[in-house]
Structures are given as C-alpha cells and as structure tokens.
Design a protein around this motif. Structure first.
Motif, PDB file in Angstrom:
ATOM      1  N   VAL A   1       0.849  -1.209   0.062  1.00  0.00           N
ATOM      2  CA  VAL A   1      -0.404  -0.050  -0.198  1.00  0.00           C
ATOM      3  C   VAL A   1       0.684   1.262  -0.285  1.00  0.00           C
ATOM      4  CG1 VAL A   1      -1.717   1.851   1.401  1.00  0.00           C
ATOM      5  CG2 VAL A   1      -1.923  -1.292   1.357  1.00  0.00           C
ATOM      6  N   THR A   2       1.689   1.183   0.467  1.00  0.00           N
ATOM      7  CA  THR A   2       3.113   2.535   0.799  1.00  0.00           C
ATOM      8  C   THR A   2       3.515   2.846  -0.369  1.00  0.00           C
ATOM      9  OG1 THR A   2       3.351   1.404   2.872  1.00  0.00           O
ATOM     10  CG2 THR A   2       3.975   3.500   2.608  1.00  0.00           C
TER      11      THR A   2
ATOM     12  N   TRP B   1       2.430   1.863  -3.830  1.00  0.00           N
ATOM     13  CA  TRP B   1       1.143   2.103  -4.510  1.00  0.00           C
ATOM     14  C   TRP B   1       1.161   3.778  -3.865  1.00  0.00           C
ATOM     15  CZ3 TRP B   1      -0.759   0.163  -8.087  1.00  0.00           C
ATOM     16  CH2 TRP B   1      -2.415   0.656  -8.731  1.00  0.00           C
ATOM     17  N   VAL B   2       0.905   4.454  -2.946  1.00  0.00           N
ATOM     18  CA  VAL B   2       0.815   5.678  -3.181  1.00  0.00           C
ATOM     19  C   VAL B   2       1.928   6.826  -2.955  1.00  0.00           C
ATOM     20  CG1 VAL B   2      -0.073   6.836  -1.115  1.00  0.00           C
ATOM     21  CG2 VAL B   2      -0.952   5.126  -0.855  1.00  0.00           C
ATOM     22  N   LEU B   3       3.142   6.140  -2.513  1.00  0.00           N
ATOM     23  CA  LEU B   3       4.422   6.909  -3.133  1.00  0.00           C
ATOM     24  C   LEU B   3       4.589   6.459  -4.499  1.00  0.00           C
ATOM     25  CD1 LEU B   3       6.958   5.728  -0.439  1.00  0.00           C
ATOM     26  CD2 LEU B   3       5.489   8.081  -0.592  1.00  0.00           C
ATOM     27  N   VAL B   4       3.904   6.160  -5.433  1.00  0.00           N
ATOM     28  CA  VAL B   4       4.707   5.737  -6.939  1.00  0.00           C
ATOM     29  C   VAL B   4       3.207   6.761  -7.404  1.00  0.00           C
ATOM     30  CG1 VAL B   4       4.732   3.837  -8.762  1.00  0.00           C
ATOM     31  CG2 VAL B   4       5.520   4.004  -6.763  1.00  0.00           C
ATOM     32  N   ARG B   5       2.025   6.181  -7.514  1.00  0.00           N
ATOM     33  CA  ARG B   5       0.349   7.014  -7.967  1.00  0.00           C
ATOM     34  C   ARG B   5       0.130   7.809  -7.781  1.00  0.00           C
ATOM     35  NH1 ARG B   5      -0.974   2.761 -11.629  1.00  0.00           N
ATOM     36  NH2 ARG B   5       1.087   1.729 -12.504  1.00  0.00           N
ATOM     37  N   TYR B   6       0.519   8.437  -6.627  1.00  0.00           N
ATOM     38  CA  TYR B   6      -0.335   9.584  -5.962  1.00  0.00           C
ATOM     39  C   TYR B   6       0.579  11.052  -5.403  1.00  0.00           C
ATOM     40  CZ  TYR B   6      -3.734   5.836  -5.618  1.00  0.00           C
ATOM     41  OH  TYR B   6      -5.126   4.389  -5.304  1.00  0.00           O
ATOM     42  N   GLN B   7      -0.161  11.920  -5.845  1.00  0.00           N
ATOM     43  CA  GLN B   7       0.678  13.320  -5.116  1.00  0.00           C
ATOM     44  C   GLN B   7      -0.134  13.216  -3.440  1.00  0.00           C
ATOM     45  OE1 GLN B   7       3.628  13.937  -6.870  1.00  0.00           O
ATOM     46  NE2 GLN B   7       3.718  12.330  -7.919  1.00  0.00           N
ATOM     47  N   PHE B   8       0.670  14.024  -2.680  1.00  0.00           N
ATOM     48  CA  PHE B   8      -0.381  14.409  -1.506  1.00  0.00           C
ATOM     49  C   PHE B   8       1.006  14.693  -0.699  1.00  0.00           C
ATOM     50  CE2 PHE B   8       1.623   9.874  -1.254  1.00  0.00           C
ATOM     51  CZ  PHE B   8       1.998  10.072   0.037  1.00  0.00           C
TER      52      PHE B   8
ATOM     53  N   LYS C   1       4.731  14.248   0.705  1.00  0.00           N
ATOM     54  CA  LYS C   1       4.528  12.661  -0.006  1.00  0.00           C
ATOM     55  C   LYS C   1       6.211  12.919   0.491  1.00  0.00           C
ATOM     56  CE  LYS C   1       4.668  10.648  -4.377  1.00  0.00           C
ATOM     57  NZ  LYS C   1       4.431  10.614  -5.656  1.00  0.00           N
TER      58      LYS C   1
ATOM     59  N   ASN D   1       7.817   9.621   1.986  1.00  0.00           N
ATOM     60  CA  ASN D   1       9.347   8.752   0.925  1.00  0.00           C
ATOM     61  C   ASN D   1      10.963   8.393   2.199  1.00  0.00           C
ATOM     62  OD1 ASN D   1       9.915   7.054  -1.157  1.00  0.00           O
ATOM     63  ND2 ASN D   1      11.192   8.971  -1.676  1.00  0.00           N
TER      64      ASN D   1
ATOM     65  N   GLU E   1       8.401  -0.837  -5.597  1.00  0.00           N
ATOM     66  CA  GLU E   1       8.516   0.906  -5.721  1.00  0.00           C
ATOM     67  C   GLU E   1       9.444   0.340  -6.586  1.00  0.00           C
ATOM     68  OE1 GLU E   1      10.402   3.429  -3.374  1.00  0.00           O
ATOM     69  OE2 GLU E   1       9.317   4.702  -2.926  1.00  0.00           O
TER      70      GLU E   1
ATOM     71  N   GLU F   1       6.817   1.666 -10.385  1.00  0.00           N
ATOM     72  CA  GLU F   1       7.247   2.726 -11.163  1.00  0.00           C
ATOM     73  C   GLU F   1       7.100   1.827 -13.085  1.00  0.00           C
ATOM     74  OE1 GLU F   1      10.244   4.188  -9.307  1.00  0.00           O
ATOM     75  OE2 GLU F   1       9.544   5.353  -8.706  1.00  0.00           O
TER      76      GLU F   1
ATOM     77  N   GLU G   1      -4.097  -0.987 -17.256  1.00  0.00           N
ATOM     78  CA  GLU G   1      -5.062  -0.849 -16.125  1.00  0.00           C
ATOM     79  C   GLU G   1      -6.716  -0.399 -16.740  1.00  0.00           C
ATOM     80  OE1 GLU G   1      -3.332   0.489 -12.895  1.00  0.00           O
ATOM     81  OE2 GLU G   1      -1.422  -0.137 -12.660  1.00  0.00           O
TER      82      GLU G   1
ATOM     83  N   HIS H   1      -0.274   9.497 -13.567  1.00  0.00           N
ATOM     84  CA  HIS H   1      -0.577   8.826 -13.824  1.00  0.00           C
ATOM     85  C   HIS H   1      -2.856   9.263 -13.368  1.00  0.00           C
ATOM     86  CE1 HIS H   1       2.242   6.156 -14.337  1.00  0.00           C
ATOM     87  NE2 HIS H   1       2.678   6.736 -12.859  1.00  0.00           N
TER      88      HIS H   1
ATOM     89  N   GLU I   1      -4.840   9.529 -11.620  1.00  0.00           N
ATOM     90  CA  GLU I   1      -5.317  10.841 -10.125  1.00  0.00           C
ATOM     91  C   GLU I   1      -6.355  11.090 -10.171  1.00  0.00           C
ATOM     92  OE1 GLU I   1      -3.608  12.231  -8.256  1.00  0.00           O
ATOM     93  OE2 GLU I   1      -1.250  11.704  -8.282  1.00  0.00           O
TER      94      GLU I   1
ATOM     95  N   ARG J   1      -8.218   6.402  -3.316  1.00  0.00           N
ATOM     96  CA  ARG J   1      -7.108   7.373  -3.267  1.00  0.00           C
ATOM     97  C   ARG J   1      -7.373   7.771  -1.815  1.00  0.00           C
ATOM     98  NH1 ARG J   1      -5.799  12.621  -5.739  1.00  0.00           N
ATOM     99  NH2 ARG J   1      -7.273  12.292  -6.732  1.00  0.00           N
TER     100      ARG J   1
ATOM    101  N   ILE K   1      -4.341   6.351   0.596  1.00  0.00           N
ATOM    102  CA  ILE K   1      -2.745   7.769   1.380  1.00  0.00           C
ATOM    103  C   ILE K   1      -3.530   7.091   3.539  1.00  0.00           C
ATOM    104  CG2 ILE K   1      -2.224   9.980   1.502  1.00  0.00           C
ATOM    105  CD1 ILE K   1      -3.389  10.213  -1.281  1.00  0.00           C
TER     106      ILE K   1
ATOM    107  N   ALA L   1      -1.679   4.531   4.290  1.00  0.00           N
ATOM    108  CA  ALA L   1      -0.518   3.643   4.855  1.00  0.00           C
ATOM    109  C   ALA L   1       0.516   5.139   5.724  1.00  0.00           C
ATOM    110  CB  ALA L   1       0.068   3.988   2.992  1.00  0.00           C
TER     111      ALA L   1
ATOM    112  N   GLY M   1      11.763   8.478  -6.752  1.00  0.00           N
ATOM    113  CA  GLY M   1       9.926   8.230  -6.867  1.00  0.00           C
ATOM    114  C   GLY M   1       9.401   9.027  -6.567  1.00  0.00           C
TER     115      GLY M   1
ATOM    116  N   HIS N   1       8.220  11.466  -9.896  1.00  0.00           N
ATOM    117  CA  HIS N   1       8.086  11.120 -10.506  1.00  0.00           C
ATOM    118  C   HIS N   1       6.946  11.381 -12.118  1.00  0.00           C
ATOM    119  CE1 HIS N   1       8.906   7.946 -13.228  1.00  0.00           C
ATOM    120  NE2 HIS N   1       7.728   6.759 -13.555  1.00  0.00           N
TER     121      HIS N   1
END
Lengths: 293, 277
Positions: free
Chosen positions: A97-98, A100-107, A110, A114, A177, A181, A188, B2, B4, B11, B15, B18, B274, B277
């Motif tokens: 989960v961690t 996935w969150v780090l690779v796919r989402y911006q928040f 972050k 990381n 990770e 990436e 998908e 990706h 989003e 999502r 988050i 995690a 990472g 990216h």
C-alpha cells in the motif's frame, strides 16, 4: 530495472551480467583491485564464516543435534521464524500500500513520507528496541490503553512481531517501488474501460506483475527478521520456550561459555539464511525469465 | 501523470492507510525516543550525555566509524572497479559473497570472531602468548563492525559503475591520462553521489550496530562500550532518562542520515527518483 536497487537484494548479478563487452580492455588496475577485493573478502568474511562450519563439522552428529536441535533451540527457531513470517506478511500488505501510494499519488508531505520509509535502515536497532518497549509496555504510550482491554504487546511474541514489522518495512517498499514505477497505467486503463472491477484489476493485472518483487521483498524482510537481535531483545521478554529468539539463545550460550551449542545454533541459522538467499535468487531468475519471455 | 482522477475515495483511503501505518510504526517510536529523553527536563538530558562513560562511548563509536567507513570505501571502490570494468568468470558468485554479510545474523557475525580470536578460539592461545587482545577489546569491535558494514559501499557502486560502462575511462586513457588520473578525474566525479549514498548508509550502520558488537565487546564501561551498548546498560539499570538521552543522539544521527540521503536523491536525481516521478 535500470536504476540500482539500494536494498540488500542479490539482484546485482542481473544488472552486471547484461551486455557483452570486448574482453580486451585498456583499463588498468584489474590485478590490484581484484587482489584487494579477494584478500579483504577472505579475511573479513569468508575465513571467519567458515569457522562456524568447521567447528560444527568437528562436533559429531549426535553432539550437533543435541546442541543445535535441543527442545529449547527448536522452540527458539519457532519463535524467530514464526514472528518473522507474520511480520513479513503484515509488511507485504502495508508495504505494498505504501509503495503504491508513493508511486501513484501526489499528496502533501509525500517527500517526508518517502524519506521516513528508510528510517529503520538509519535508526540503530537498540534505539528502536527501547523506543518500541516504551510505547507498548503496560504503562507505555500505547500500552496503557491496550492493557485494560487485556491486550499485552510487550514481553511476548506479539512484541517481537511489532519490532520485526519496524525492521522489515523498507525491504518491501523499496523492492516493489521500482516495478510499480515501470508499470504503465495503460493496461489498467484498458481493463477499466472494458468493465473490469478494481479488485479484478488488482488480482489479474497488478499483482502478477509485481509478484516477483513482492516475494523478493518478503524474503528479504523475513531473512532480516529471523536474524534480528537489537530491536527485539528489549521488547521480547526473553522467556525460554516462549519469547526467546534464536539469536538471543546464541548469546546466552556464549555467555555460559557453551561454544559448541552457540556454534550449532549459528550453523542452523546460517543454513536457513543461505536457503533464503538461494530462494531469492531463484525468484529473481524466474522473474527475469518471465520478463524476457 | 497517472490516473489520479479515477477514484478519489480509493486514493484517499489508501493514502490514509499508508500514513497511519507509518505513523504508528515509524513516527511514534521516533517521538518516544525524544519524548522519554526530555521527560525529566533538559538538565537531566545534558548530564546524561556529558557524564564520563557516555563521552567514552561517544568517542569509541566515532573511532570505530572513523576507521571502518574509510576501509569500506577503499574496498568498495576496488571491488566495484574490478567487477564493473572487467569481465571474468565467477562474477555473480563474487557479488553474492560480497552481499553475504547482509544475510548473516549480527549475533553470528560476532560469534565468528569469538571462534577465531576468543580465549577458546583457534588463534586464542597464540594471541594470549603474544599479549594481543582482540575479543573484549576495541579490535574485535572494529572487526565486527567492518563485517556488518562490508557490502554497503560496494553494492552501491557496482550497479552504478556497471551501468556507466567503461567508455569514459577508455577515452581518458587513450588521450594519454594515467590510470590514477583517469580514476580521480573521470571515474570519481561520475560515481560521487553513489559513493556518498553508500557512505551515509555505511556510517549509520557502523555507528548504530548492536548485535555483532555486543557479542565481542565484553561490555566494559568506559572502555569497550559503544553508544548502542551504553544505551543497553543504562536501560537495564532502569536509568531510562539517561538511556533515552544517549539513544536520542543516535536518533539524531539517523535523522541527519535520512535528510542527507534525501538531498542526494532529490538534488542530484540519484536513484529511483520516487519522489518527483
């Protein structure tokens, strides 16, 4: 897989093997650097490690079994391997989960998250051990709320598992990770547009693609957990047959000058870690074959 | 970027899972170290980290890291040079051997030196006859630390130098530079961030190693106690504030390591990248 893994993954072989090169090179220093490497490796690692096997071989089978497979030793292996296995399973789930969150989402935050993932690599194990004990002891930060509920974490195998979750988390995240990436989201999206449900996408598309990396991370976390000492002994309780880990039993035998027993237990653990190493290499060979085919 | 936009609920849920998991298992222990260290005020903290045994432990830890890290740098560069710049049979096996210390329990890492140099060890009688102390003395602590930190620099440099190939070096050499000039002017600038990265992790482990060092140290206060061992002794004496005070110095070292490591990753785009990216 162009970026080097920072983790102790024996996958280096894969990256140095690629590409055939001219065997004639004008670059100097092969004799010097190779000689230095072999000499230093032999003196620090290979010769000292061989002492364990040579001493074990000199013991005789009956003596070896009596020391290395005594009921107390077997109980310790069960605690070490059992807690390391459970911790690696929990890490596989939350580490995935961690990652996935780090690779796919911006928040926001972050980058901090990381960087934080690598904390277990940077924080000395003894510090982690006393900190976790301070949190989960009966009067601790979290323990005081769990105790009235009848949940004791510290001084039993649950505490050992908590320490091993701490130690093992980065292995899973950093193994998975890079693969996430490299995965394109197109497959998908195609599946989604064809009406696949999210769980179908996860189990049919994502999981098969990351499985080798996830298994590698699992094996690394598990292997590290089996041998872990510093973070565990403070929170474990260290009761023989209940919460005594195998590395602690080695230390206990050494303190009683029982070198034969310490060596026999160390041999069993070394054989187990070499088996894990072999398994990791097999997983990676399988993964390479799958990627190429 | 990706997808989003696809499922905001999923999502935010992931988050949250995690971040909560990391907060519980990583941030809370870190907070506990500093919280316990300062629980009796700054004076108690100050006296715990400046008493003579604590200072001796800090000195020993700095000494051990100051010797083992440079040795590992020399070895790591030599190993990476041999492995990345040349072809020879048995290369993968050699790499596996270099990685070996990572898969050995720290306690076993200490044990092997006791079997070799301890009073009952192979070389024990000879060492005793010549008045050389290795086990329960500083040399043993050094050996155990070098063992557990052995792969860090090499395993960082081997893939990096393999990827870079040898074109740069060959160009430099064919233009008339010597081997050493080529190394200093061409190879070293190419690998400097990877080297720094490896050194950071190597140093953190060297200063923080507990299991291996604990087996060979003998725990002589003020003499063979490194900082992690000093933490253990204080903790076992129920001197919690002092134990956490010394531990907080090690936790600070960990935080500095993480910050420097992140800077190397972000500023110089070293490694997975990472974050951005």
């Amino acid at each position: 897989m162009s970026s080097p893994l920072q983790m102790p993954a024996p996958g280096l072989a894969a990256e140095t093997r690629g590409g055939s090169r001219r065997s004639q090179s004008i670059i100097p220093g092969f004799g010097l650097t190779m000689g230095l490497t072999i000499a230093w490796l032999s003196l620090i690692v290979l010769i000292p490690l061989s002492t364990v096997f040579i001493k074990s071989a000199g013991m005789g089978w009956a003596e070896f079994v009596a020391a290395g497979l005594s009921p107390r030793a077997i109980a310790a292996y069960k605690v070490s391997f059992g807690t390391a296995f459970v911790a690696a399973i929990i890490n596989a789930i939350f580490g995935l989960v961690t990652a996935w969150v780090l690779v796919r989402y911006q928040f926001p935050g972050k980058r901090i998250v990381n960087a934080l993932v690598d904390l277990p690599f940077a924080l000395p194990t003894a510090v982690a051990g006393i900190a976790l004990t301070a949190i989960y002891a009966g009067n601790g930060w979290v323990g005081q709320y769990l105790e009235p509920l009848g949940i004791a974490v510290a001084y039993n195998p649950i505490g050992i598992t908590v320490a091993l979750i701490f130690i093992g988390l980065p292995f899973i995240v950093r193994s998975v990770e890079p693969v996430l990436e490299d995965m394109s989201a197109e497959v998908e999206e195609a599946a989604l547009s064809l009406g696949a449900r999210p769980w179908q996408i996860f189990f049919r598309i994502i999981l098969p693609a990351i499985l080798p990396a996830l298994l590698t991370g699992f094996a690394l976390a598990f292997a590290r957990g089996v041998g872990e000492y510093g973070s565990v002994i403070f929170i474990a309780g260290n009761m023989p047959f209940e919460s005594e880990i195998a590395p602690l039993l080695i230390v206990t035998q050494l303190e009683q000058y029982n070198y034969a027993a310490a060596t026999a237990i160390a041999t069993v653990m070394l054989v187990a870690s070499f088996a894990m190493l072999l398994l990791i290499n097999l997983i990676q060979a399988w993964s390479r074959k799958r990627m190429d085919g | 970027m990706h997808r989003e936009n696809s499922r905001p609920a999923a999502r935010y849920g992931l988050i949250a899972v995690a971040v909560l998991f990391l907060a519980l298992f990583l941030v809370l222990p870190l907070a506990a170290v500093f919280g316990e260290a300062l629980s009796k005020g700054a004076t108690a903290f100050g006296s715990a980290v400046t008493e003579p045994d604590a200072l001796a432990a800090i000195r020993l830890t700095l000494l051990v890291a100051g010797i083992s890290v440079p040795l590992n740098i020399v070895f790591g560069i030599a190993a990476a040079w041999a492995i990345a710049k040349f072809d020879f049979p048995g290369k993968s096996l050699l790499i596996s051997f270099i990685d070996l210390p990572f898969s050995v329990s720290p306690v076993v890492a200490g044990l092997i030196y006791v079997l070799l140099f301890g009073a009952q060890g192979w070389l024990g009688p000879w060492l005793r006859a010549h008045d050389i102390e290795i086990i329960f003395a500083v040399p043993g602590i050094l050996l155990a630390t070098i063992f557990v930190t052995f792969p860090f620099v090499a395993r960082e440099l081997i893939p990096l130098m393999s990827e870079q190939g040898r074109d740069d070096e060959e160009a430099s050499l064919s233009l008339g530079a010597s081997g050493f000039q080529t190394f200093w002017r061409v190879t070293l600038p190419n690998i400097r961030w990877g080297l720094l990265y490896g050194v950071l992790l190597c140093n953190a482990r060297a200063m923080g190693e507990f299991g291996a060092v604990s087996v060979v140290s003998g725990h002589l206060r003020g003499i063979t106690n490194t900082m992690p061992l000093h933490v253990e002794i204080l903790y076992n004496e129920y001197n919690f504030v002092a134990a956490f005070a010394v531990a907080s110095l090690l936790a600070l070292l960990a935080l500095v390591t993480l910050v420097l490591k992140s800077i190397v990753e972000w500023r110089f785009d070293y490694h997975r990248g990472g974050a951005g990216h």
